[in-house]
Design a protein around this motif. Structure first.
Motif, PDB file in Angstrom:
ATOM      1  N   GLU A   1       7.403 -24.231  36.874  1.00 35.96           N
ATOM      2  CA  GLU A   1       6.637 -24.056  35.642  1.00 35.96           C
ATOM      3  C   GLU A   1       5.538 -23.002  35.777  1.00 35.96           C
ATOM      4  OE1 GLU A   1       7.546 -25.476  32.856  1.00 35.96           O
ATOM      5  OE2 GLU A   1       9.186 -26.457  33.923  1.00 35.96           O
TER       6      GLU A   1
ATOM      7  N   HIS B   1       8.422 -28.408  41.405  1.00 36.35           N
ATOM      8  CA  HIS B   1       7.112 -28.423  40.751  1.00 36.35           C
ATOM      9  C   HIS B   1       6.526 -27.032  40.569  1.00 36.35           C
ATOM     10  CE1 HIS B   1       5.722 -28.193  44.988  1.00 36.35           C
ATOM     11  NE2 HIS B   1       4.637 -27.634  44.473  1.00 36.35           N
TER      12      HIS B   1
ATOM     13  N   ALA C   1       8.197 -18.182  36.887  1.00 32.44           N
ATOM     14  CA  ALA C   1       9.154 -18.159  35.779  1.00 32.44           C
ATOM     15  C   ALA C   1       9.487 -16.728  35.365  1.00 32.44           C
ATOM     16  CB  ALA C   1       8.591 -18.947  34.597  1.00 32.44           C
TER      17      ALA C   1
END
Length: 223
Positions: A111, A108, A116
């Protein structure tokens, strides 16, 4: 002691001999579960900073292709759009297929733009040397629990090698796990059972670990 050097010139041997870059701290109320795990692969303790990192560590220790495991192996720095970026990968694995740099992060969190970005430029840097880069998230539950269970039988020094070889020699391809525990009726069953489970850990015997282990599991010799 730390030393700065160009990424392209750093020697793999130097990295495999490195101590964890970060100092691990334990304190009341901390968000992550940190600890040390005795690795059969390296014959020493390896640190982890979360239960998810411990999961990756267990799987690496079980993987016969892995010959070295280094936690928090180095600090990478780079400049992106005028900003200095820093990142410490979680593990360096030396495998039969080459070095693998591993970052561990819950699914989770992948993102998150900061996560990232960090993983994107780290991948680019790592792969520029022809090394592999892996982002590890939650593994299949059954596989992890099976490996965690088998890890209880990972210490080769606790097993009589002559008995290990004798048990291995009595196991035939297609035999059920339950029947493997009975291959030496003249020996105590708990001793034979623990030896069979050790053989699964070291990879001399193999079976399907994608579902919970049971006496009905079919076992075969490693190729």
């Amino acid at each position: 002691m730390t030393a700065e050097c160009d990424w392209a010139s750093v020697l793999l041997d130097a990295l495999t001999a490195a101590s964890p870059y970060r100092t691990f701290r334990w304190y009341l109320g901390q968000r992550h579960y940190s600890g040390v795990y005795w690795s059969a692969t390296v014959g020493d303790h390896v640190v982890y900073e979360s239960r998810l990192e411990l999961s990756r560590l267990l799987l690496a220790d079980f993987d016969a292709r892995v010959s070295a495991i280094v936690a928090q192996p180095f600090l990478l720095t780079t400049w992106i759009e005028g900003k200095r970026r820093r990142h410490i990968p979680d593990y360096l694995l030396v495998t039969d297929d080459g070095p693998v740099v591993v970052d561990v992060k819950p699914r989770h969190r992948l993102e998150d733009p900061k996560v990232a970005l960090a993983f994107a430029w780290t991948r680019q840097v790592v792969e520029s040397r022809g090394w592999a880069y892996e982002v590890f998230s939650e593994p299949p539950a059954a596989e992890l629990e099976n490996v965690r269970f088998l890890a209880g039988y990972r210490r080769s020094g606790l097993f009589d090698q002559s008995l290990v070889d004798e048990v291995a020699g009595q196991v035939a391809d297609g035999m059920s796990l339950g029947d493997c525990f009975l291959v030496l009726p003249d020996q105590p069953r708990p001793l034979v059972k623990s030896t069979v489970l050790h053989l699964l850990w070291v990879g001399r015997l193999v079976c399907d670990l994608s579902r919970p282990l049971s006496p009905g599991h079919s076992v075969r010799r490693a190729a």
